[in-house]
Design a protein around this motif. Sequence first.
Motif, PDB file in Angstrom:
ATOM      1  N   ASN A 146       0.783  15.848  -8.890  1.00 50.16           N
ATOM      2  CA  ASN A 146       1.782  16.558  -9.697  1.00 50.16           C
ATOM      3  C   ASN A 146       1.453  16.600 -11.178  1.00 50.16           C
ATOM      4  O   ASN A 146       2.275  17.038 -11.982  1.00 50.16           O
ATOM      5  CB  ASN A 146       3.160  15.924  -9.492  1.00 50.16           C
ATOM      6  CG  ASN A 146       3.611  15.990  -8.048  1.00 50.16           C
ATOM      7  OD1 ASN A 146       3.338  16.955  -7.352  1.00 50.16           O
ATOM      8  ND2 ASN A 146       4.286  14.945  -7.592  1.00 50.16           N
ATOM      9  N   HIS A 147       0.259  16.129 -11.543  1.00 51.75           N
ATOM     10  CA  HIS A 147      -0.093  16.138 -12.956  1.00 51.75           C
ATOM     11  C   HIS A 147      -0.205  17.574 -13.451  1.00 51.75           C
ATOM     12  O   HIS A 147      -0.798  18.441 -12.790  1.00 51.75           O
ATOM     13  CB  HIS A 147      -1.421  15.403 -13.168  1.00 51.75           C
ATOM     14  CG  HIS A 147      -1.705  15.076 -14.601  1.00 51.75           C
ATOM     15  ND1 HIS A 147      -2.286  15.971 -15.463  1.00 51.75           N
ATOM     16  CD2 HIS A 147      -1.477  13.945 -15.313  1.00 51.75           C
ATOM     17  CE1 HIS A 147      -2.416  15.415 -16.644  1.00 51.75           C
ATOM     18  NE2 HIS A 147      -1.924  14.181 -16.586  1.00 51.75           N
ATOM     19  N   ALA A 148       0.368  17.835 -14.630  1.00 51.38           N
ATOM     20  CA  ALA A 148       0.457  19.207 -15.140  1.00 51.38           C
ATOM     21  C   ALA A 148      -0.904  19.868 -15.275  1.00 51.38           C
ATOM     22  O   ALA A 148      -1.071  21.055 -14.981  1.00 51.38           O
ATOM     23  CB  ALA A 148       1.184  19.206 -16.487  1.00 51.38           C
ATOM     24  N   ARG A 204       0.821  -1.204   0.000  1.00 50.65           N
ATOM     25  CA  ARG A 204       0.000   0.000   0.000  1.00 50.65           C
ATOM     26  C   ARG A 204       0.856   1.256   0.000  1.00 50.65           C
ATOM     27  O   ARG A 204       0.571   2.223  -0.712  1.00 50.65           O
ATOM     28  CB  ARG A 204      -0.914   0.000   1.230  1.00 50.65           C
ATOM     29  CG  ARG A 204      -1.812   1.223   1.313  1.00 50.65           C
ATOM     30  CD  ARG A 204      -2.520   1.300   2.660  1.00 50.65           C
ATOM     31  NE  ARG A 204      -3.408   2.458   2.705  1.00 50.65           N
ATOM     32  CZ  ARG A 204      -3.010   3.691   2.971  1.00 50.65           C
ATOM     33  NH1 ARG A 204      -1.734   3.944   3.205  1.00 50.65           N
ATOM     34  NH2 ARG A 204      -3.882   4.683   3.001  1.00 50.65           N
ATOM     35  N   ASN A 205       1.913   1.249   0.801  1.00 50.50           N
ATOM     36  CA  ASN A 205       2.766   2.433   0.902  1.00 50.50           C
ATOM     37  C   ASN A 205       3.406   2.784  -0.437  1.00 50.50           C
ATOM     38  O   ASN A 205       3.510   3.958  -0.801  1.00 50.50           O
ATOM     39  CB  ASN A 205       3.838   2.220   1.966  1.00 50.50           C
ATOM     40  CG  ASN A 205       3.262   2.193   3.374  1.00 50.50           C
ATOM     41  OD1 ASN A 205       2.161   2.671   3.602  1.00 50.50           O
ATOM     42  ND2 ASN A 205       3.997   1.612   4.308  1.00 50.50           N
ATOM     43  N   VAL A 206       3.849   1.751  -1.177  1.00 54.32           N
ATOM     44  CA  VAL A 206       4.451   2.003  -2.484  1.00 54.32           C
ATOM     45  C   VAL A 206       3.423   2.615  -3.429  1.00 54.32           C
ATOM     46  O   VAL A 206       3.663   3.647  -4.066  1.00 54.32           O
ATOM     47  CB  VAL A 206       5.028   0.702  -3.077  1.00 54.32           C
ATOM     48  CG1 VAL A 206       5.442   0.910  -4.540  1.00 54.32           C
ATOM     49  CG2 VAL A 206       6.222   0.231  -2.268  1.00 54.32           C
ATOM     50  N   LEU A 207       2.250   1.979  -3.521  1.00 56.82           N
ATOM     51  CA  LEU A 207       1.207   2.480  -4.419  1.00 56.82           C
ATOM     52  C   LEU A 207       0.705   3.849  -3.977  1.00 56.82           C
ATOM     53  O   LEU A 207       0.435   4.721  -4.815  1.00 56.82           O
ATOM     54  CB  LEU A 207       0.055   1.479  -4.473  1.00 56.82           C
ATOM     55  CG  LEU A 207       0.307   0.233  -5.324  1.00 56.82           C
ATOM     56  CD1 LEU A 207      -0.749  -0.827  -5.046  1.00 56.82           C
ATOM     57  CD2 LEU A 207       0.329   0.591  -6.797  1.00 56.82           C
ATOM     58  N   ASN A 208       0.564   4.026  -2.669  1.00 58.51           N
ATOM     59  CA  ASN A 208       0.089   5.309  -2.161  1.00 58.51           C
ATOM     60  C   ASN A 208       1.043   6.434  -2.552  1.00 58.51           C
ATOM     61  O   ASN A 208       0.620   7.512  -2.993  1.00 58.51           O
ATOM     62  CB  ASN A 208      -0.058   5.229  -0.644  1.00 58.51           C
ATOM     63  CG  ASN A 208      -0.604   6.516  -0.049  1.00 58.51           C
ATOM     64  OD1 ASN A 208      -1.699   6.947  -0.377  1.00 58.51           O
ATOM     65  ND2 ASN A 208       0.171   7.134   0.831  1.00 58.51           N
ATOM     66  N   GLU A 209       2.345   6.197  -2.407  1.00 59.96           N
ATOM     67  CA  GLU A 209       3.338   7.223  -2.738  1.00 59.96           C
ATOM     68  C   GLU A 209       3.311   7.539  -4.229  1.00 59.96           C
ATOM     69  O   GLU A 209       3.279   8.697  -4.645  1.00 59.96           O
ATOM     70  CB  GLU A 209       4.727   6.739  -2.321  1.00 59.96           C
ATOM     71  CG  GLU A 209       5.811   7.788  -2.409  1.00 59.96           C
ATOM     72  CD  GLU A 209       5.676   8.875  -1.372  1.00 59.96           C
ATOM     73  OE1 GLU A 209       6.105  10.019  -1.648  1.00 59.96           O
ATOM     74  OE2 GLU A 209       5.124   8.595  -0.288  1.00 59.96           O
ATOM     75  N   LEU A 210       3.315   6.478  -5.047  1.00 59.94           N
ATOM     76  CA  LEU A 210       3.350   6.680  -6.494  1.00 59.94           C
ATOM     77  C   LEU A 210       2.075   7.349  -7.003  1.00 59.94           C
ATOM     78  O   LEU A 210       2.118   8.306  -7.779  1.00 59.94           O
ATOM     79  CB  LEU A 210       3.549   5.340  -7.198  1.00 59.94           C
ATOM     80  CG  LEU A 210       4.931   4.682  -7.070  1.00 59.94           C
ATOM     81  CD1 LEU A 210       4.911   3.306  -7.697  1.00 59.94           C
ATOM     82  CD2 LEU A 210       6.000   5.546  -7.718  1.00 59.94           C
ATOM     83  N   GLU A 211       0.913   6.848  -6.557  1.00 65.16           N
ATOM     84  CA  GLU A 211      -0.347   7.340  -7.090  1.00 65.16           C
ATOM     85  C   GLU A 211      -0.677   8.753  -6.598  1.00 65.16           C
ATOM     86  O   GLU A 211      -1.199   9.567  -7.345  1.00 65.16           O
ATOM     87  CB  GLU A 211      -1.484   6.375  -6.747  1.00 65.16           C
ATOM     88  CG  GLU A 211      -1.479   5.114  -7.587  1.00 65.16           C
ATOM     89  CD  GLU A 211      -1.787   5.427  -9.035  1.00 65.16           C
ATOM     90  OE1 GLU A 211      -2.978   5.507  -9.399  1.00 65.16           O
ATOM     91  OE2 GLU A 211      -0.825   5.603  -9.816  1.00 65.16           O
ATOM     92  N   ASN A 212      -0.337   9.036  -5.348  1.00 67.00           N
ATOM     93  CA  ASN A 212      -0.548  10.403  -4.862  1.00 67.00           C
ATOM     94  C   ASN A 212       0.340  11.393  -5.594  1.00 67.00           C
ATOM     95  O   ASN A 212      -0.090  12.494  -5.942  1.00 67.00           O
ATOM     96  CB  ASN A 212      -0.283  10.474  -3.353  1.00 67.00           C
ATOM     97  CG  ASN A 212      -1.556  10.289  -2.540  1.00 67.00           C
ATOM     98  OD1 ASN A 212      -2.538  10.989  -2.740  1.00 67.00           O
ATOM     99  ND2 ASN A 212      -1.538   9.316  -1.646  1.00 67.00           N
ATOM    100  N   ALA A 213       1.587  10.974  -5.852  1.00 72.45           N
ATOM    101  CA  ALA A 213       2.496  11.841  -6.595  1.00 72.45           C
ATOM    102  C   ALA A 213       1.983  12.066  -8.019  1.00 72.45           C
ATOM    103  O   ALA A 213       1.983  13.190  -8.534  1.00 72.45           O
ATOM    104  CB  ALA A 213       3.889  11.224  -6.621  1.00 72.45           C
ATOM    105  N   ARG A 214       1.524  11.000  -8.649  1.00 75.07           N
ATOM    106  CA  ARG A 214       1.014  11.114 -10.020  1.00 75.07           C
ATOM    107  C   ARG A 214      -0.222  11.995 -10.072  1.00 75.07           C
ATOM    108  O   ARG A 214      -0.400  12.814 -10.989  1.00 75.07           O
ATOM    109  CB  ARG A 214       0.695   9.708 -10.562  1.00 75.07           C
ATOM    110  CG  ARG A 214       0.289   9.664 -12.020  1.00 75.07           C
ATOM    111  CD  ARG A 214       0.197   8.222 -12.503  1.00 75.07           C
ATOM    112  NE  ARG A 214      -0.911   7.511 -11.918  1.00 75.07           N
ATOM    113  CZ  ARG A 214      -2.154   7.526 -12.404  1.00 75.07           C
ATOM    114  NH1 ARG A 214      -2.434   8.237 -13.496  1.00 75.07           N
ATOM    115  NH2 ARG A 214      -3.105   6.832 -11.833  1.00 75.07           N
ATOM    116  N   PHE A 215      -1.098  11.858  -9.062  1.00 75.83           N
ATOM    117  CA  PHE A 215      -2.342  12.620  -9.024  1.00 75.83           C
ATOM    118  C   PHE A 215      -2.085  14.107  -8.735  1.00 75.83           C
ATOM    119  O   PHE A 215      -2.583  14.984  -9.437  1.00 75.83           O
ATOM    120  CB  PHE A 215      -3.244  12.015  -7.940  1.00 75.83           C
ATOM    121  CG  PHE A 215      -4.577  12.681  -7.787  1.00 75.83           C
ATOM    122  CD1 PHE A 215      -5.391  12.917  -8.886  1.00 75.83           C
ATOM    123  CD2 PHE A 215      -5.033  13.069  -6.532  1.00 75.83           C
ATOM    124  CE1 PHE A 215      -6.633  13.524  -8.742  1.00 75.83           C
ATOM    125  CE2 PHE A 215      -6.267  13.672  -6.378  1.00 75.83           C
ATOM    126  CZ  PHE A 215      -7.063  13.899  -7.486  1.00 75.83           C
TER     127      PHE A 215
END
Length: 565
Positions: free
Chosen positions: A130-132, A117-128
């Motif tokens: 920081n999207h331009a 969960r921590n890996v996905l949470n970090e990646l998906e929150n960052a993607r969401f």
Amino acid sequence: MNALLIKLLLPYLPRYAEEDGDFFSVPRVELVQHLMTAGYAQDIADNTLEMLENLLDTLATLNSDALQQGEWCFVSFPAQLMANSVLTALSDPGSRLFASNFWNTQGISNDKKDQQRNVLNELENARFKNHASRKAEPIRYCYVAWSIIKLDNKILFYQREDTQKRFDKSAGDYGLIGGRANQNDIPLTDKAIALSALQSPHSELIKQSLPETLKRELREEAGLLFEQHYTFKSWRSLNPYQQVQGSAPNHALTEYYLDIFQIELTLEGYLYLQQKVEHDERLVWFSIEDMVSGETVDGKIPYIKALYDDFLNDRAKLNAELTHLPESFSSHYLFNPEKYGVTFPADCQKPILAGTLGKEKTLGLNVTPRQLLLLLGLVAHLRGFDFSIIEENITLHHFGWVEVANHTALQSELKALATVINSTDIKIENQRDVFFRLSVSPEVIFFDAVLYSFIVKKDDLQATKAKIPIVICRESFATALGEVKEKVEKFKITLELVSGLKLLSENQYVAENERAVKVEDAYKKGLHKNALFLTLGLRGLVRREDGVIKFDIDFLVQDNNNFVI
């Protein structure tokens, strides 16, 4: 992508100093040329560089401004390390960023789930975040059925999964009963089609299957069975919304499609749910005000963000909509007259009186002493009286219902009593020979005045205070369902009224007597309308009979030591 191509590029990547901030960039064309010199065609070299650029730019390791100028330049030394870590792993067949079994989900510990969960949470929150354009594409889709079970202006919630450890409880730890659709809710044997629909946006197939999801979730979370315990109808389909969320490791930018259904409980469902909530701490009632505010109540937080969003966070409008929703169960009494009264005696020597208030007459009933005790039990419970003792195999429910599922003798007695009673205006309802109640509006039910006493302290009668305390006591009495508790209520009324009531208790006054009428009027405008007085089940302290105004119960004067508290 061929691992050898990446390995060939690694020596030619730009560099950034570990100290002092020195760096240099490398033109993209040079990197393409290195691959072509190694014997690869230009289209392969271009495609490889384009793929790697997208990867490293997504990881935010390359300087965006330099990249637009055709230059590869790392933003920092840690960024260089990140890029080299990923590219080296891609170029080495023996490398993995995670252990080979890292993403297994079957039979794994909570710690392992936390790691996923921590890996996905970090990646998906960052993607969401920081999207331009703030419009990141979801990678998970959830179709959800929620229920609204509303009783006494409260809504039933259920404790959400993973609230103890892997969930931010500040966001809310209780949700509406319901959950997301799964492939078993879909009337298809082809699991490939079902799974594809579940993991696709705007699937009509799944939306049409949400009633099945609702039935399953109500059964799993509240034990309610469709048709036996409830029916339902659609209340609201929410606009899709996105959020990085998911239970346990199933955590990603998710698009949600929610349908909310209004639940209508059967009698059996209502009675069952009362018992279920009492014994299941995961089920919790929130008032509409607390639900709408989203504030913590006794350490519990309601979570309905999707509903807030659908109402554009207009909490007042949401409150109004929920308030106007009908209750999930309403008890309609078969006999609900106005300005009417039914007075029940304490023994068989007196008749049951019924009729328009002030004009009550004997109700033509021929009941045995045992049947009167049964009737008194039903009436006392209907009136909300507390029992100190309840007979075995009897369960008392709301709205006057009595359950006698494991008491065949009492079932037979109640059915026989119903036959007698139902020949009059008042009725006994029978559900499956298990649930019984006297189906009369409780407000018209009263009890024999012989059960009541009006008590005042001797010293208070001789005082000069404007108001003094008095007590009205209802004795305990026996019924076939159990012993009804004694009830004592304390009031503070004017000394003048107490003195006037005492005179009525000691003398008879004709209905035209000015003083008696004044006392009667003061009583009816005050004490007679007091909410606590009404709970006692007493028809009244003062009544008119045969042209005479009377005080109807015992008036007791006690010394301080004996005064009932």
